[in-house]
Motif scaffolding. Structure first.
Motif, short mmCIF file in Angstrom:
data_model
loop_
_atom_site.label_atom_id
_atom_site.label_comp_id
_atom_site.label_asym_id
_atom_site.label_seq_id
_atom_site.Cartn_x
_atom_site.Cartn_y
_atom_site.Cartn_z
N ALA A 103 0.84 -1.21 0.00
CA ALA A 103 0.00 0.00 0.00
C ALA A 103 0.87 1.25 0.00
O ALA A 103 0.65 2.18 -0.78
N CYS A 104 1.87 1.28 0.85
CA CYS A 104 2.75 2.46 0.91
C CYS A 104 3.47 2.65 -0.43
O CYS A 104 3.59 3.78 -0.92
N ARG A 105 3.90 1.55 -1.03
CA ARG A 105 4.62 1.67 -2.31
C ARG A 105 3.68 2.12 -3.42
O ARG A 105 4.11 2.68 -4.42
N ALA A 106 2.36 1.89 -3.24
CA ALA A 106 1.38 2.33 -4.24
C ALA A 106 0.81 3.72 -3.90
O ALA A 106 -0.25 4.10 -4.42
N ASP A 107 1.48 4.45 -3.04
CA ASP A 107 1.02 5.81 -2.63
C ASP A 107 -0.34 5.77 -1.95
O ASP A 107 -1.15 6.69 -2.10
N LEU A 108 -0.58 4.70 -1.22
CA LEU A 108 -1.84 4.57 -0.46
C LEU A 108 -1.51 4.41 1.02
O LEU A 108 -1.93 3.45 1.68
N GLU A 109 -0.73 5.37 1.55
CA GLU A 109 -0.24 5.26 2.93
C GLU A 109 -1.38 5.16 3.94
O GLU A 109 -1.19 4.64 5.05
N GLN A 110 -2.56 5.68 3.55
CA GLN A 110 -3.70 5.63 4.49
C GLN A 110 -4.19 4.21 4.69
O GLN A 110 -4.96 3.94 5.61
N TYR A 111 -3.78 3.28 3.80
CA TYR A 111 -4.16 1.88 3.94
C TYR A 111 -2.94 1.01 4.27
O TYR A 111 -2.95 -0.20 4.01
N CYS A 112 -1.89 1.61 4.80
CA CYS A 112 -0.68 0.86 5.18
C CYS A 112 -1.07 -0.37 5.99
O CYS A 112 -1.86 -0.28 6.92
N THR A 113 -0.50 -1.51 5.61
CA THR A 113 -0.89 -2.75 6.29
C THR A 113 -0.05 -3.01 7.53
O THR A 113 -0.29 -3.97 8.25
N VAL A 114 0.97 -2.18 7.74
CA VAL A 114 1.83 -2.38 8.93
C VAL A 114 1.45 -1.37 10.01
O VAL A 114 1.02 -1.74 11.11
N GLN A 115 1.60 -0.08 9.74
CA GLN A 115 1.24 0.93 10.73
C GLN A 115 1.11 2.30 10.07
O GLN A 115 2.10 2.90 9.67
N THR A 116 -0.11 2.79 9.97
CA THR A 116 -0.30 4.20 9.64
C THR A 116 -0.22 4.94 10.98
O THR A 116 -0.92 4.58 11.92
N VAL A 117 0.66 5.93 11.07
CA VAL A 117 0.76 6.70 12.33
C VAL A 117 -0.22 7.85 12.23
O VAL A 117 0.01 8.82 11.49
N TRP A 118 -1.34 7.74 12.95
CA TRP A 118 -2.37 8.79 12.90
C TRP A 118 -1.86 10.05 13.59
O TRP A 118 -1.06 9.99 14.53
N THR A 119 -2.32 11.20 13.10
CA THR A 119 -1.83 12.49 13.59
C THR A 119 -2.13 12.68 15.07
O THR A 119 -1.37 13.34 15.79
N TYR A 120 -3.22 12.11 15.54
CA TYR A 120 -3.51 12.10 16.98
C TYR A 120 -4.25 10.82 17.31
O TYR A 120 -4.70 10.11 16.39
N ASN A 121 -4.35 10.53 18.59
CA ASN A 121 -4.99 9.28 19.02
C ASN A 121 -4.34 8.07 18.34
O ASN A 121 -5.00 7.12 17.98
N GLY A 122 -3.02 8.19 18.14
CA GLY A 122 -2.25 7.09 17.57
C GLY A 122 -0.94 6.99 18.34
O GLY A 122 -0.74 7.68 19.34
#
Ligand code: NAP
Ligand code: ZN
Ligand code: ZN
Length: 353
Positions: A103-122
């Motif tokens: 997902a990250c390599r396809a420019d879809l970081e919001q669907y990262c299968t390992v860890q999307t680091v949310w801006t808050y509450n993450g």
């Protein structure tokens, strides 16, 4: 570490109140951003009130919400190449991801299968809680920072970082454009951006709002048609009409009713995130080979494309600028659908506490 000022919910559902906290010292690829403005997204309210407990594994308090951040670069790390001090920049819903999964390599970081680091509450990669944009400063890796349109006001562009991209991404993915009939359900922060962006892409745009109160606004924003869902005739009149429905409603409603408005091969995309499950009847989908889909914000590359598109077309959000001291009142007004169409916090007001 540097000390930052912000507003936090100390516990689930607590009123937001002044809060001091630490952010990391900038690393080689980090950018220090002086936050000037931050939009209030309905997701901030869902999370500060812990309304997604059925779906979120962890909820972290104290919580400093805010993921529609517009600011100015105050300092850069030694290896930063994309931005310099003084640049107008933005930060959206996430501040990092694994960078190596498919997902990250396809420019879809919001669907990262390992860890999307949310801006808050993450949590960041070290496991520390993240704090959002209802604050005076943020430190973010340059690869997760966006360039804001130079020709448009920063306050009215801040909500593009969530409301804008959340509608732009599905409009593009499902190819909204000339000859396509698109309905936007719910004319709130997300919905009003859906109307502006859908119109700019050339689609025929219909607003489905739960009352008639926003009818004249819808036309001004670029909608071609307007219907109130409180009128039962709306659902008979529009049955089988739309190629694409973008459903932004935050509350529990009957999705089957809306699916029935799709034409053959039409798709309803859920972007609104109600706090409970909603049942779907198989016949709602089978009868016209309809699809039900969902979409979550957008990748960094697409978010930059959306910001550039808004710059070219002169598209901003309709905002009501408020001092942070009014954030709790703003939350109540969002819940009553009484916002035209996004509250934005002027963070200069943090100095008044
Ligand atoms: P918002 O400004 O509150 O807009 C939601 C709109 O839904 C309201 O303006 C209202 O429009 C309609 N609505 C509210 N209550 C309703 C009810 N009881 N029945 C029917 N319609 C109702 O919120 P927002 O910031 O646009 O966010 C909308 C939803 O999207 C939230 O659940 C939020 O968490 C979610 N979200 C998802 C993503 C994503 O990536 N998928 C990103 C951001 C936000 P009318 O007055 O026109 O009916
Ligand atoms: Zn949001
Ligand atoms: Zn990843």
């Amino acid at each position: 570490m540097s000390t930052c000022k912000g507003y936090a919910a100390k516990t689930a559902g607590a009123a937001l109140a002044p809060f001091s906290f630490q952010r990391r010292e900038p690393r080689d690829h980090d950018i220090v951003i002086d936050i000037k403005y931050c939009g209030i997204c309905h997701s901030d309210i869902h999370q500060a009130r812990n309304q997604w407990s059925d779906y979120q594994e962890e909820v972290i308090f104290p919580m400093v919400p805010g993921h529609e951040i517009g600011g100015i670069v105050a300092a850069v790390g030694a290896q930063v190449s994309k931005y310099k001090v003084g640049d107008k920049v933005g930060v959206g819903c996430y501040v990092d991801s694994c960078r190596t999964c498919a997902a990250c390599r396809a420019d879809l970081e919001q669907y990262c299968t390992v860890q999307t680091v949310w801006t808050y509450n993450g949590r960041d990669k070290e496991g520390n809680p993240t704090y959002g944009g209802y604050s005076n400063r943020i430190v973010v890796d340059e690869n997760y920072v966006l360039r804001m349109p130079g020709n448009l006001p920063l306050d009215a562009c801040a909500p593009l970082l969530c409301a804008g991209i959340t509608l732009y991404s599905p409009l593009r993915h499902w190819q909204a454009g000339p000859g396509k009939k698109v309905a936007i359900v719910g004319l709130g922060g997300l919905g009003h951006m859906g109307v502006k962006l859908g119109h700019a892409l050339g689609a025929d745009v219909t607003v489905l709002s739960h009352t008639r109160k926003k009818e004249s606004d819808a036309a001004r924003l670029g909608a071609d048609h307007f219907y109130a869902t409180s009128d039962p005739e709306t659902f008979t009149k529009l049955a089988g009409s739309f190629d694409l429905i973008l459903n932004t409603v935050s509350a529990l409603t009957d999705w089957n009713q809306y699916l029935d408005l799709l034409a053959i091969d039409g798709t309803m995309v859920l972007v609104g995130l109600p706090e409970k499950d909603i049942p779907i009847g198989a016949f709602s989908l089978t009868s016209r080979r309809r699809s039900l889909a969902g979409s979550q914000i957008g990748g960094i590359r697409e978010t930059q494309e959306m910001l550039d598109f808004c710059g070219q077309h002169g598209i901003t959000c309709d905002i009501e600028l408020i001092p942070i001291q009014r954030v709790n009142e703003a939350y109540e007004r969002v819940l009553k659908s009484d916002v035209r169409y996004r509250f934005v916090i002027d963070t200069a007001s943090l100095n008044k506490d």
